[in-house]
Design a protein around this motif. Structure first.
Motif, PDB file in Angstrom:
ATOM      1  N   ALA A  35    -114.131  37.895 -16.465  1.00 56.36           N
ATOM      2  CA  ALA A  35    -115.034  38.853 -15.946  1.00 56.36           C
ATOM      3  C   ALA A  35    -115.343  39.537 -17.075  1.00 56.36           C
ATOM      4  N   GLU A  36    -114.300  40.291 -17.650  1.00 55.32           N
ATOM      5  CA  GLU A  36    -114.627  41.346 -18.819  1.00 55.32           C
ATOM      6  C   GLU A  36    -115.041  40.700 -19.891  1.00 55.32           C
ATOM      7  N   ALA A  37    -114.916  39.553 -20.262  1.00 56.72           N
ATOM      8  CA  ALA A  37    -115.413  38.887 -21.451  1.00 56.72           C
ATOM      9  C   ALA A  37    -116.799  38.736 -21.244  1.00 56.72           C
ATOM     10  N   VAL A  38    -117.328  38.208 -19.996  1.00 46.40           N
ATOM     11  CA  VAL A  38    -118.744  37.983 -19.750  1.00 46.40           C
ATOM     12  C   VAL A  38    -119.286  39.407 -19.802  1.00 46.40           C
ATOM     13  N   HIS A  39    -118.941  40.428 -19.199  1.00 52.83           N
ATOM     14  CA  HIS A  39    -119.305  41.714 -19.158  1.00 52.83           C
ATOM     15  C   HIS A  39    -119.556  42.087 -20.512  1.00 52.83           C
ATOM     16  N   ARG A  40    -118.742  41.967 -21.317  1.00 52.08           N
ATOM     17  CA  ARG A  40    -118.733  42.619 -22.786  1.00 52.08           C
ATOM     18  C   ARG A  40    -119.714  41.751 -23.660  1.00 52.08           C
ATOM     19  N   SER A  41    -119.999  40.674 -23.418  1.00 48.89           N
ATOM     20  CA  SER A  41    -120.776  39.758 -24.130  1.00 48.89           C
ATOM     21  C   SER A  41    -122.476  40.176 -23.879  1.00 48.89           C
ATOM     22  N   VAL A  42    -122.567  40.298 -22.448  1.00 44.75           N
ATOM     23  CA  VAL A  42    -123.718  40.595 -21.838  1.00 44.75           C
ATOM     24  C   VAL A  42    -123.994  42.121 -22.552  1.00 44.75           C
ATOM     25  N   PHE A  43    -123.310  43.054 -22.283  1.00 42.36           N
ATOM     26  CA  PHE A  43    -123.472  44.576 -22.825  1.00 42.36           C
ATOM     27  C   PHE A  43    -123.800  44.368 -24.273  1.00 42.36           C
ATOM     28  N   GLU A  44    -123.015  43.769 -25.110  1.00 37.26           N
ATOM     29  CA  GLU A  44    -123.183  43.828 -26.438  1.00 37.26           C
ATOM     30  C   GLU A  44    -124.671  42.952 -26.735  1.00 37.26           C
ATOM     31  N   THR A  45    -124.818  42.001 -26.318  1.00 43.68           N
ATOM     32  CA  THR A  45    -126.208  41.581 -26.412  1.00 43.68           C
ATOM     33  C   THR A  45    -127.330  42.353 -26.129  1.00 43.68           C
ATOM     34  N   CYS A  46    -127.102  42.994 -25.047  1.00 46.73           N
ATOM     35  CA  CYS A  46    -128.253  43.989 -24.664  1.00 46.73           C
ATOM     36  C   CYS A  46    -128.274  45.169 -25.821  1.00 46.73           C
ATOM     37  N   LYS A  47    -127.115  45.682 -26.084  1.00 44.29           N
ATOM     38  CA  LYS A  47    -127.191  46.636 -26.966  1.00 44.29           C
ATOM     39  C   LYS A  47    -128.108  46.316 -28.566  1.00 44.29           C
ATOM     40  N   LEU A  48    -127.435  44.991 -28.995  1.00 41.83           N
ATOM     41  CA  LEU A  48    -127.938  44.555 -30.151  1.00 41.83           C
ATOM     42  C   LEU A  48    -129.700  44.331 -29.930  1.00 41.83           C
ATOM     43  N   ASN A  49    -129.997  43.877 -28.942  1.00 34.22           N
ATOM     44  CA  ASN A  49    -131.553  43.490 -28.709  1.00 34.22           C
ATOM     45  C   ASN A  49    -132.222  44.686 -28.057  1.00 34.22           C
ATOM     46  N   GLN A  50    -131.643  45.861 -27.944  1.00 40.17           N
ATOM     47  CA  GLN A  50    -132.366  47.077 -27.333  1.00 40.17           C
ATOM     48  C   GLN A  50    -133.055  46.737 -26.040  1.00 40.17           C
ATOM     49  N   ILE A  51    -131.968  46.255 -25.059  1.00 39.39           N
ATOM     50  CA  ILE A  51    -132.400  45.977 -23.646  1.00 39.39           C
ATOM     51  C   ILE A  51    -131.620  47.024 -23.059  1.00 39.39           C
ATOM     52  N   ASP A  52    -132.271  47.478 -21.974  1.00 40.42           N
ATOM     53  CA  ASP A  52    -131.669  48.619 -21.017  1.00 40.42           C
ATOM     54  C   ASP A  52    -130.593  47.973 -20.154  1.00 40.42           C
ATOM     55  N   TYR A  53    -129.378  47.965 -20.470  1.00 40.73           N
ATOM     56  CA  TYR A  53    -128.328  47.391 -19.676  1.00 40.73           C
ATOM     57  C   TYR A  53    -128.208  47.530 -18.313  1.00 40.73           C
ATOM     58  N   VAL A  54    -128.406  48.830 -17.896  1.00 37.21           N
ATOM     59  CA  VAL A  54    -128.225  49.442 -16.692  1.00 37.21           C
ATOM     60  C   VAL A  54    -129.563  48.732 -15.545  1.00 37.21           C
ATOM     61  N   ARG A  55    -130.671  48.929 -16.501  1.00 37.60           N
ATOM     62  CA  ARG A  55    -131.781  48.191 -15.830  1.00 37.60           C
ATOM     63  C   ARG A  55    -131.780  46.555 -15.751  1.00 37.60           C
ATOM     64  N   LEU A  56    -130.835  46.184 -16.390  1.00 41.02           N
ATOM     65  CA  LEU A  56    -130.676  44.516 -16.272  1.00 41.02           C
ATOM     66  C   LEU A  56    -129.862  44.326 -15.145  1.00 41.02           C
ATOM     67  N   LEU A  57    -128.838  44.955 -15.140  1.00 38.55           N
ATOM     68  CA  LEU A  57    -127.728  44.955 -13.984  1.00 38.55           C
ATOM     69  C   LEU A  57    -128.315  45.115 -12.788  1.00 38.55           C
ATOM     70  N   ASN A  58    -129.333  46.162 -12.640  1.00 37.71           N
ATOM     71  CA  ASN A  58    -129.791  46.678 -11.258  1.00 37.71           C
ATOM     72  C   ASN A  58    -130.876  45.366 -10.833  1.00 37.71           C
ATOM     73  N   ALA A  59    -131.615  44.652 -12.003  1.00 37.63           N
ATOM     74  CA  ALA A  59    -132.306  43.704 -11.554  1.00 37.63           C
ATOM     75  C   ALA A  59    -131.555  42.459 -11.073  1.00 37.63           C
ATOM     76  N   VAL A  60    -130.439  42.233 -11.694  1.00 35.37           N
ATOM     77  CA  VAL A  60    -129.383  41.048 -11.282  1.00 35.37           C
ATOM     78  C   VAL A  60    -128.948  41.557  -9.994  1.00 35.37           C
ATOM     79  N   PHE A  61    -128.455  42.482  -9.530  1.00 36.31           N
ATOM     80  CA  PHE A  61    -127.776  42.978  -8.249  1.00 36.31           C
ATOM     81  C   PHE A  61    -128.867  42.874  -7.345  1.00 36.31           C
ATOM     82  N   HIS A  62    -130.126  43.192  -7.574  1.00 37.85           N
ATOM     83  CA  HIS A  62    -131.176  43.164  -6.591  1.00 37.85           C
ATOM     84  C   HIS A  62    -131.983  41.856  -6.419  1.00 37.85           C
ATOM     85  N   GLU A  63    -131.529  40.835  -7.242  1.00 38.33           N
ATOM     86  CA  GLU A  63    -132.299  39.370  -7.516  1.00 38.33           C
ATOM     87  C   GLU A  63    -133.476  39.414  -7.855  1.00 38.33           C
ATOM     88  N   LYS A  64    -133.782  40.414  -8.640  1.00 38.85           N
ATOM     89  CA  LYS A  64    -135.173  40.455  -9.121  1.00 38.85           C
ATOM     90  C   LYS A  64    -135.184  39.487 -10.562  1.00 38.85           C
TER      91      LYS A  64
END
Length: 75
Positions: A35-64
């Motif tokens: 779980a930590e490996a997946v989390h870190r991978s997604v976080f770093e991918t967002c960071k490198l590509n200037q994607i709002d990580y919190v917004r992404l997580l919110n969309a995932v959790f709310h199935e958007k």
């Protein structure tokens, strides 16, 4: 020898992961480690590509899923 100690970009990326393991002593289980490996991978991918990580997580959790797709479709 041309590379300064501690300045390797990959080493810098895994440092938070290693520090978490050192502080806690372990991840508690194989599932926790995965779980930590997946989390870190997604976080770093967002960071490198200037994607709002919190917004992404919110969309995932709310199935958007359309919003998730739009954020990653430009990679």
């Amino acid at each position: 020898e041309d590379m300064p100690h501690g300045n390797n970009p990959v080493e810098q990326k895994v440092r938070p992961f290693v520090m978490q393991r050192k502080v806690s002593g372990t991840f508690g289980s194989e599932d926790g480690l995965k779980a930590e490996a997946v989390h870190r991978s997604v976080f770093e991918t967002c960071k490198l590509n200037q994607i709002d990580y919190v917004r992404l997580l919110n969309a995932v959790f709310h199935e958007k899923w359309e919003e998730v797709f739009v954020q990653f479709s430009n990679l």
